[in-house]
Design an enzyme around this catalytic site. Structure first.
Site, mmCIF file in Angstrom:
data_model
loop_
_atom_site.group_PDB
_atom_site.id
_atom_site.type_symbol
_atom_site.label_atom_id
_atom_site.label_comp_id
_atom_site.label_asym_id
_atom_site.label_seq_id
_atom_site.Cartn_x
_atom_site.Cartn_y
_atom_site.Cartn_z
ATOM 1 N N ASP A 1 -75.870 22.178 25.137
ATOM 2 C CA ASP A 1 -76.314 22.155 23.754
ATOM 3 C C ASP A 1 -75.088 22.090 22.853
ATOM 4 O O ASP A 1 -74.147 22.883 23.014
ATOM 5 C CB ASP A 1 -77.128 23.415 23.438
ATOM 6 C CG ASP A 1 -77.745 23.381 22.062
ATOM 7 O OD1 ASP A 1 -78.737 22.650 21.883
ATOM 8 O OD2 ASP A 1 -77.240 24.084 21.168
ATOM 9 N N ILE A 2 -75.095 21.148 21.906
ATOM 10 C CA ILE A 2 -74.001 21.024 20.955
ATOM 11 C C ILE A 2 -74.068 22.220 19.998
ATOM 12 O O ILE A 2 -75.112 22.491 19.407
ATOM 13 C CB ILE A 2 -74.083 19.705 20.167
ATOM 14 C CG1 ILE A 2 -74.009 18.507 21.133
ATOM 15 C CG2 ILE A 2 -72.976 19.629 19.122
ATOM 16 C CD1 ILE A 2 -74.268 17.164 20.475
ATOM 17 N N GLU B 1 -80.316 18.248 20.130
ATOM 18 C CA GLU B 1 -78.917 18.174 20.534
ATOM 19 C C GLU B 1 -78.690 18.731 21.934
ATOM 20 O O GLU B 1 -77.587 19.093 22.301
ATOM 21 C CB GLU B 1 -78.044 18.913 19.523
ATOM 22 C CG GLU B 1 -78.217 20.402 19.487
ATOM 23 C CD GLU B 1 -79.391 20.906 18.637
ATOM 24 O OE1 GLU B 1 -79.482 22.126 18.454
ATOM 25 O OE2 GLU B 1 -80.215 20.094 18.167
#
Length: 184
Positions: free
Chosen positions: A28-29, A71
């Site tokens: 996950d960004i 994301e």
């Protein structure tokens, strides 16, 4: 996600027959909402593309990368032990962090990523009549592999982001017994 959803049960079955480990990364960004809120979704899309390319550089040709939503990314690592999966996760984190993401001369971003790692080990003592190869059991194992990596990802976020957390090993025997007894 369609390719990932197709390949997950196939790879689980193959790894089970070969008696090898299969690992999953959930990525996950970090703080991605801020990117979209500050620069707009067009820049967010560019960031997603560049991060996906950096993730891909840390993978082998037969590893499976998919955008899981927003994301988030999921990576399936066939024939990969838990220790090896942790090394891959760290390699990806380093690749994302290594250079800033340049959108244009006015937008240069430092992006980090967090990871959760889980591994399913097949147990060679399971080669008997208790082994279940049904599609439902395989899907259940796949969901457990993904959800365990996802839980580890949330732990990485809670512990400060920009890190990989290892959920450890899932034993096939436990998962099969669970699905046979409780329809997990």
């Amino acid at each position: 996600m369609d390719v990932f959803d197709q390949r997950l049960p196939q790879e689980l079955s193959r790894n089970d027959r070969a008696l090898t480990a299969i690992s999953c990364l959930f990525l996950d960004i970090d703080h991605f909402k801020q990117v979209n809120d500050t620069y707009g979704h067009g820049v967010g899309d560019d960031v997603l593309c560049q991060v996906a390319q950096r993730i891909q550089t840390g993978l082998r040709t037969h590893d499976i990368l998919a955008r899981y939503g927003g994301e988030e990314f999921a990576v399936l690592l066939p024939d990969t032990s838990n220790d090896e999966a942790m090394m891959v996760a760290q390699r990806i984190i380093d690749a994302v962090n290594k250079d800033r993401i340049v959108i244009d001369k006015n937008v240069i971003l430092t992006i980090t990523i967090s990871a959760g790692v889980s591994t399913l080990m097949t147990d060679d003592t399971m080669i008997d009549d208790t082994r279940s190869d049904s599609l439902n059991d395989i899907k259940s194992l796949g969901m457990k592999l993904l959800s365990t990596a996802d839980e580890a990802l949330y732990d990485a976020k809670k512990q400060g982001r920009n890190r990989a957390i290892n959920a450890g090993l899932l034993a096939l025997i436990d998962s099969v017994e669970c699905s046979q007894k409780f329809q997990c």
